[in-house]
Motif scaffolding. Structure first.
Motif, PDB file in Angstrom:
ATOM      1  N   LEU A   1    -130.922  68.668  54.607  1.00 20.04           N
ATOM      2  CA  LEU A   1    -132.143  69.158  55.247  1.00 20.04           C
ATOM      3  C   LEU A   1    -131.843  70.260  56.257  1.00 20.04           C
ATOM      4  O   LEU A   1    -132.608  71.218  56.387  1.00 20.04           O
ATOM      5  N   ALA A   2    -130.723  70.143  56.943  1.00 22.61           N
ATOM      6  CA  ALA A   2    -130.374  71.105  57.995  1.00 22.61           C
ATOM      7  C   ALA A   2    -130.087  72.490  57.431  1.00 22.61           C
ATOM      8  O   ALA A   2    -130.243  73.486  58.131  1.00 22.61           O
ATOM      9  N   ILE A   3    -129.666  72.578  56.168  1.00 23.56           N
ATOM     10  CA  ILE A   3    -129.403  73.907  55.611  1.00 23.56           C
ATOM     11  C   ILE A   3    -130.708  74.656  55.382  1.00 23.56           C
ATOM     12  O   ILE A   3    -130.757  75.871  55.454  1.00 23.56           O
ATOM     13  N   VAL A   4    -131.784  73.911  55.122  1.00 24.26           N
ATOM     14  CA  VAL A   4    -133.073  74.552  54.883  1.00 24.26           C
ATOM     15  C   VAL A   4    -133.762  74.856  56.207  1.00 24.26           C
ATOM     16  O   VAL A   4    -134.187  75.971  56.468  1.00 24.26           O
ATOM     17  N   PHE A   5    -133.890  73.854  57.040  1.00 21.09           N
ATOM     18  CA  PHE A   5    -134.477  74.043  58.355  1.00 21.09           C
ATOM     19  C   PHE A   5    -133.678  73.206  59.321  1.00 21.09           C
ATOM     20  O   PHE A   5    -133.519  72.023  59.085  1.00 21.09           O
ATOM     21  N   PRO A   6    -133.100  73.738  60.273  1.00 16.41           N
ATOM     22  CA  PRO A   6    -133.435  74.999  60.887  1.00 16.41           C
ATOM     23  C   PRO A   6    -132.659  76.207  60.353  1.00 16.41           C
ATOM     24  O   PRO A   6    -133.108  77.337  60.545  1.00 16.41           O
ATOM     25  N   SER A   7    -131.517  76.016  59.718  1.00 13.78           N
ATOM     26  CA  SER A   7    -130.653  77.164  59.394  1.00 13.78           C
ATOM     27  C   SER A   7    -131.371  78.288  58.652  1.00 13.78           C
ATOM     28  O   SER A   7    -131.405  79.425  59.130  1.00 13.78           O
ATOM     29  N   LEU A   8    -131.926  78.011  57.500  1.00 20.32           N
ATOM     30  CA  LEU A   8    -132.556  79.069  56.712  1.00 20.32           C
ATOM     31  C   LEU A   8    -133.781  79.641  57.422  1.00 20.32           C
ATOM     32  O   LEU A   8    -133.937  80.861  57.531  1.00 20.32           O
ATOM     33  N   GLY A   9    -134.635  78.782  57.925  1.00 21.04           N
ATOM     34  CA  GLY A   9    -135.852  79.252  58.597  1.00 21.04           C
ATOM     35  C   GLY A   9    -135.558  80.117  59.808  1.00 21.04           C
ATOM     36  O   GLY A   9    -136.157  81.182  59.986  1.00 21.04           O
ATOM     37  N   GLU A  10    -134.626  79.680  60.634  1.00 23.44           N
ATOM     38  CA  GLU A  10    -134.299  80.448  61.834  1.00 23.44           C
ATOM     39  C   GLU A  10    -133.633  81.773  61.487  1.00 23.44           C
ATOM     40  O   GLU A  10    -133.930  82.795  62.106  1.00 23.44           O
ATOM     41  N   GLU A  11    -132.770  81.783  60.509  1.00 24.68           N
ATOM     42  CA  GLU A  11    -132.105  83.043  60.155  1.00 24.68           C
ATOM     43  C   GLU A  11    -133.082  84.030  59.538  1.00 24.68           C
ATOM     44  O   GLU A  11    -133.000  85.231  59.797  1.00 24.68           O
ATOM     45  N   LEU A  12    -133.998  83.544  58.718  1.00 28.76           N
ATOM     46  CA  LEU A  12    -134.999  84.453  58.151  1.00 28.76           C
ATOM     47  C   LEU A  12    -135.858  85.077  59.248  1.00 28.76           C
ATOM     48  O   LEU A  12    -136.175  86.256  59.196  1.00 28.76           O
ATOM     49  N   LEU A  13    -136.207  84.286  60.247  1.00 25.99           N
ATOM     50  CA  LEU A  13    -137.034  84.806  61.331  1.00 25.99           C
ATOM     51  C   LEU A  13    -136.231  85.654  62.312  1.00 25.99           C
ATOM     52  O   LEU A  13    -136.544  86.818  62.543  1.00 25.99           O
TER      53      LEU A  13
ATOM     54  N   SER B   1    -126.470  89.975  53.842  1.00 25.77           N
ATOM     55  CA  SER B   1    -127.007  88.787  53.176  1.00 25.77           C
ATOM     56  C   SER B   1    -127.387  87.772  54.244  1.00 25.77           C
ATOM     57  O   SER B   1    -126.705  87.653  55.268  1.00 25.77           O
ATOM     58  N   ILE B   2    -128.438  87.035  54.002  1.00 26.48           N
ATOM     59  CA  ILE B   2    -128.866  86.018  54.952  1.00 26.48           C
ATOM     60  C   ILE B   2    -128.020  84.746  54.828  1.00 26.48           C
ATOM     61  O   ILE B   2    -127.927  83.955  55.755  1.00 26.48           O
ATOM     62  N   TRP B   3    -127.379  84.575  53.675  1.00 30.80           N
ATOM     63  CA  TRP B   3    -126.683  83.312  53.403  1.00 30.80           C
ATOM     64  C   TRP B   3    -125.478  83.041  54.296  1.00 30.80           C
ATOM     65  O   TRP B   3    -125.318  81.908  54.768  1.00 30.80           O
ATOM     66  N   PRO B   4    -124.604  84.006  54.569  1.00 30.73           N
ATOM     67  CA  PRO B   4    -123.508  83.692  55.502  1.00 30.73           C
ATOM     68  C   PRO B   4    -123.993  83.254  56.884  1.00 30.73           C
ATOM     69  O   PRO B   4    -123.493  82.263  57.420  1.00 30.73           O
ATOM     70  N   PRO B   5    -125.013  83.937  57.493  1.00 29.50           N
ATOM     71  CA  PRO B   5    -125.491  83.419  58.775  1.00 29.50           C
ATOM     72  C   PRO B   5    -126.236  82.091  58.659  1.00 29.50           C
ATOM     73  O   PRO B   5    -126.320  81.345  59.633  1.00 29.50           O
ATOM     74  N   VAL B   6    -126.762  81.757  57.506  1.00 27.92           N
ATOM     75  CA  VAL B   6    -127.362  80.436  57.312  1.00 27.92           C
ATOM     76  C   VAL B   6    -126.259  79.381  57.296  1.00 27.92           C
ATOM     77  O   VAL B   6    -126.387  78.306  57.892  1.00 27.92           O
ATOM     78  N   LEU B   7    -125.157  79.698  56.631  1.00 28.75           N
ATOM     79  CA  LEU B   7    -124.066  78.733  56.512  1.00 28.75           C
ATOM     80  C   LEU B   7    -123.263  78.563  57.796  1.00 28.75           C
ATOM     81  O   LEU B   7    -122.676  77.521  58.015  1.00 28.75           O
ATOM     82  N   LEU B   8    -123.260  79.584  58.654  1.00 30.51           N
ATOM     83  CA  LEU B   8    -122.469  79.513  59.884  1.00 30.51           C
ATOM     84  C   LEU B   8    -122.897  78.372  60.814  1.00 30.51           C
ATOM     85  O   LEU B   8    -122.077  77.502  61.133  1.00 30.51           O
ATOM     86  N   PRO B   9    -124.152  78.307  61.245  1.00 28.78           N
ATOM     87  CA  PRO B   9    -124.519  77.184  62.122  1.00 28.78           C
ATOM     88  C   PRO B   9    -124.449  75.845  61.399  1.00 28.78           C
ATOM     89  O   PRO B   9    -124.104  74.822  61.986  1.00 28.78           O
ATOM     90  N   TRP B  10    -124.747  75.851  60.120  1.00 29.75           N
ATOM     91  CA  TRP B  10    -124.695  74.616  59.338  1.00 29.75           C
ATOM     92  C   TRP B  10    -123.264  74.091  59.306  1.00 29.75           C
ATOM     93  O   TRP B  10    -123.027  72.903  59.479  1.00 29.75           O
ATOM     94  N   THR B  11    -122.307  74.985  59.128  1.00 28.67           N
ATOM     95  CA  THR B  11    -120.886  74.596  59.102  1.00 28.67           C
ATOM     96  C   THR B  11    -120.459  74.053  60.462  1.00 28.67           C
ATOM     97  O   THR B  11    -119.773  73.045  60.535  1.00 28.67           O
ATOM     98  N   ILE B  12    -120.891  74.703  61.511  1.00 27.43           N
ATOM     99  CA  ILE B  12    -120.467  74.290  62.861  1.00 27.43           C
ATOM    100  C   ILE B  12    -121.095  72.953  63.252  1.00 27.43           C
ATOM    101  O   ILE B  12    -120.410  72.084  63.767  1.00 27.43           O
ATOM    102  N   VAL B  13    -122.360  72.796  62.997  1.00 28.26           N
ATOM    103  CA  VAL B  13    -123.031  71.556  63.379  1.00 28.26           C
ATOM    104  C   VAL B  13    -122.566  70.416  62.514  1.00 28.26           C
ATOM    105  O   VAL B  13    -122.294  69.334  62.958  1.00 28.26           O
TER     106      VAL B  13
END
Length: 157
Positions: free
Chosen positions: A62-74, A145-157
């Motif tokens: 769930l965390a990969i979709v929100f907040p990671s994806l949502g926050e990075e898109l915004l 690409s939006i995907w590396p910044p989506v994966l960054l916080p997800w990886t850290i958390v």
């Protein structure tokens, strides 16, 4: 304007992470993890209690979709110009994006209750969010690409 943002978001989503993104990703991790470790220790934010179970895996998905994806898109894709490897990072826009990203966290406090409020109002957490925001801006700009910044916080958390 909304059409331009929609096209930019679609372009960012359609640029999947690839081998070329690994080096910039690791560069951001190399400075960010030690900094977040220091900030987390100073602010009492670190809690190492790994639990590999179904609930943890569900939360991770769930965390990969929100907040990671949502926050990075915004905060990265919608607020920053389209990345251009030939141009330097637009630091004024990057600063605005990062400040809004940091301020977004305390805004969520009433939505998620006292336990979350205690975390997102902690100055050490906000400093950590700022560092993460800077790393995500840099990674987004380097990879387009939006995907590396989506994966960054997800990886850290």
């Amino acid at each position: 304007m909304l059409d331009r943002i929609a096209r930019k978001v679609a372009a960012a989503l359609s640029a999947p992470p690839g081998r070329a993104h690994l080096s910039p990703f690791l560069i951001e991790l190399a400075w960010l993890v030690p900094l977040l470790t220091v900030l987390g220790m100073a602010g009492g934010l670190l809690n190492w209690a790994p639990a590999l179970n179904a609930a943890t895996l569900k939360l991770a998905l769930l965390a990969i979709v929100f907040p990671s994806l949502g926050e990075e898109l915004l905060f990265r894709d919608a607020l920053l110009p389209a990345p251009d490897g030939e141009k330097p990072i637009p630091w004024r826009m990057a600063a605005i994006s990062t400040v809004l990203f940091v301020l977004w966290h305390p805004v969520q406090a009433p939505l998620f209750g006292p336990r979350w409020s205690e975390l997102v109002l902690n100055p050490w957490f906000l400093l950590s969010a700022g560092a993460l925001g800077v790393a995500c801006v840099r990674l987004y700009w380097k990879t387009a690409s939006i995907w590396p910044p989506v994966l960054l916080p997800w990886t850290i958390v």
